[in-house]
Scaffold this motif. Structure first.
Motif, mmCIF file in Angstrom:
data_model
loop_
_atom_site.group_PDB
_atom_site.id
_atom_site.type_symbol
_atom_site.label_atom_id
_atom_site.label_comp_id
_atom_site.label_asym_id
_atom_site.label_seq_id
_atom_site.Cartn_x
_atom_site.Cartn_y
_atom_site.Cartn_z
ATOM 1 N N ARG A 159 0.850 -1.202 0.000
ATOM 2 C CA ARG A 159 0.000 0.000 0.000
ATOM 3 C C ARG A 159 0.880 1.245 0.000
ATOM 4 O O ARG A 159 1.718 1.433 0.874
ATOM 5 N N CYS A 160 0.712 2.102 -1.006
ATOM 6 C CA CYS A 160 1.453 3.357 -1.070
ATOM 7 C C CYS A 160 0.719 4.433 -0.274
ATOM 8 O O CYS A 160 -0.517 4.439 -0.201
ATOM 9 N N VAL A 161 1.457 5.347 0.307
ATOM 10 C CA VAL A 161 0.851 6.456 1.032
ATOM 11 C C VAL A 161 0.025 7.336 0.091
ATOM 12 O O VAL A 161 -0.854 8.085 0.535
ATOM 13 N N SER A 165 -2.460 0.733 -4.486
ATOM 14 C CA SER A 165 -1.913 -0.501 -3.945
ATOM 15 C C SER A 165 -1.643 -1.504 -5.056
ATOM 16 O O SER A 165 -2.174 -1.390 -6.168
ATOM 17 N N TYR A 255 3.317 1.842 4.968
ATOM 18 C CA TYR A 255 3.297 2.446 3.650
ATOM 19 C C TYR A 255 4.611 2.155 2.929
ATOM 20 O O TYR A 255 5.663 1.998 3.540
ATOM 21 N N SER A 289 4.421 5.177 10.312
ATOM 22 C CA SER A 289 3.777 5.073 8.994
ATOM 23 C C SER A 289 3.123 3.722 8.754
ATOM 24 O O SER A 289 3.251 3.117 7.684
ATOM 25 N N VAL A 291 -0.013 1.451 7.853
ATOM 26 C CA VAL A 291 -1.225 1.662 7.066
ATOM 27 C C VAL A 291 -2.403 1.764 8.029
ATOM 28 O O VAL A 291 -2.658 0.849 8.821
ATOM 29 N N GLN A 302 -6.929 8.309 3.573
ATOM 30 C CA GLN A 302 -6.340 6.968 3.548
ATOM 31 C C GLN A 302 -7.411 5.893 3.741
ATOM 32 O O GLN A 302 -7.083 4.715 3.856
#
Length: 346
Positions: A159-161, A165, A255, A289, A291, A302
């Protein structure tokens, strides 16, 4: 139309993982490895057998003469690995997407820049220094490091910030195997990771977007967690350059920027280390950080995410899906944060 990518117009027939990977998954599923929604089960005996075979095969594969460095997955050597019971059975994102849509600012800030420019990265010779609060500090040649423990294929959600994903079949071994080899002292409370920052190989290092070299860090118990993977490959191959070759970190409940790429030094320390994005903007990027769908980034929610490669036209109209706490790995990691205010320690 703005923000289109190479994967926006994939045909349905294109949204299929590589043949070698799918054959492996079908083989595992044929063994009765549990439900589609959960992790693989009952593979410990099989894993030990395949792990021994992988290690034996790797002895001839991992030599400087045989090793290729490339941005093209098909040009890279196979990396034998045993299946892992920690894998998800979610459909992997097509390798075409994962290898052409990257955040690796050492090669530029556009998502396509790493695949365009990372062919300049030379992954041999390569060494990783492990120092600090350890009883046995060592400098590992990359080939020796790769032989430290049996390779496993771990199919993880990432999962990217930025609220997108992917699902990737990574290859590596638990970071705990490396820690065992260097024996952290009782003062080792955190672990810091340093990426290569060579302007001759990495054009993006000339940019002041971050302070170089790229730095990341974990608490020591996070580093020892069974999910934390020291990673050398993906999709059955050694890592392509744009994915963080020749060695990177994967921490799937955090993340993506927490998973440092192209690591050259690991240092165990007593105090929480500075990390690149946290130092650049502590309001937006916390040290932990994790998720967390209940803690928004100041500039975007988010609560939901887009899974690349899904939906009509391969992603252009991808429906948003709900983001899971700890990216769905709460069973393995929630206990690490018991009693912590995760809105404060974001």
């Amino acid at each position: 139309m703005a923000n289109r990518h190479s994967w926006d117009f994939l045909k349905e027939s294109d949204v299929t993982p590589e043949e070698v990977f799918m054959k492996r998954r079908k083989f595992i599923q044929a063994l009765g490895a549990g439900s589609v929604a959960g992790p693989l089960e009952g593979l410990s005996g099989l894993g030990a057998t395949l792990g021994a075979a992988a290690t034996a095969t790797a002895g001839t594969l991992w030599s400087a003469n045989a090793f290729a460095s490339s941005t093209k997955l098909e040009e890279l050597p196979d990396l034998p690995a045993r299946p892992s019971p920690l894998s998800t059975l979610e459909k992997p994102t097509p390798s075409e997407i994962v290898t052409t849509y990257n955040n690796f600012y050492e090669f530029g800030t556009d998502k396509k820049d790493p695949a365009r420019y990372a062919d300049t990265l030379q992954t041999r010779p390569w060494s990783v220094i492990v120092e600090g609060e350890v009883k046995k500090p060592r400098t590992f040649d990359i080939d020796s490091l790769m032989k430290l423990a049996p390779m496993e294929q771990r199919i993880y959600r990432m999962r990217c910030v930025e609220a997108w994903s992917v699902v990737v079949p990574w290859i590596g071994f638990p970071l705990s195997a490396l820690l065992k080899a260097v024996e952290p002292t009782s003062k080792a409370k955190y672990i810091a990771f340093y990426s290569l920052a060579d302007p001759k190989q990495m054009p993006g290092v000339a940019s002041p977007v971050l302070e170089w070299p790229y730095k990341e860090g974990l608490r020591i118990d996070e580093a020892y967690n069974e999910l934390t993977l020291l990673t050398f490959g993906q999709y059955g191959k050694v890592l392509p350059n744009q994915s963080g070759a020749p060695v990177r970190l994967i921490v799937p409940w955090k993340y993506g920027f927490k998973s440092a790429k192209s690591i050259v030094k690991i240092r165990l320390v007593e105090q929480q280390p500075a990390t690149s994005w946290n130092a650049a903007n502590p309001r937006e990027y916390g040290f932990y950080s994790n998720v967390n769908p209940t803690v928004d980034h100041p500039r975007w929610s988010q609560a939901t995410e887009r899974r690349l490669g899904e939906g009509a036209l391969g992603g252009l109209f991808t429906p948003r899906r709900k983001t899971e706490m700890f990216n769905g790995y709460g069973e393995q990691v929630a206990s690490l944060y018991k009693g912590m205010d995760l809105r404060k320690w974001f």
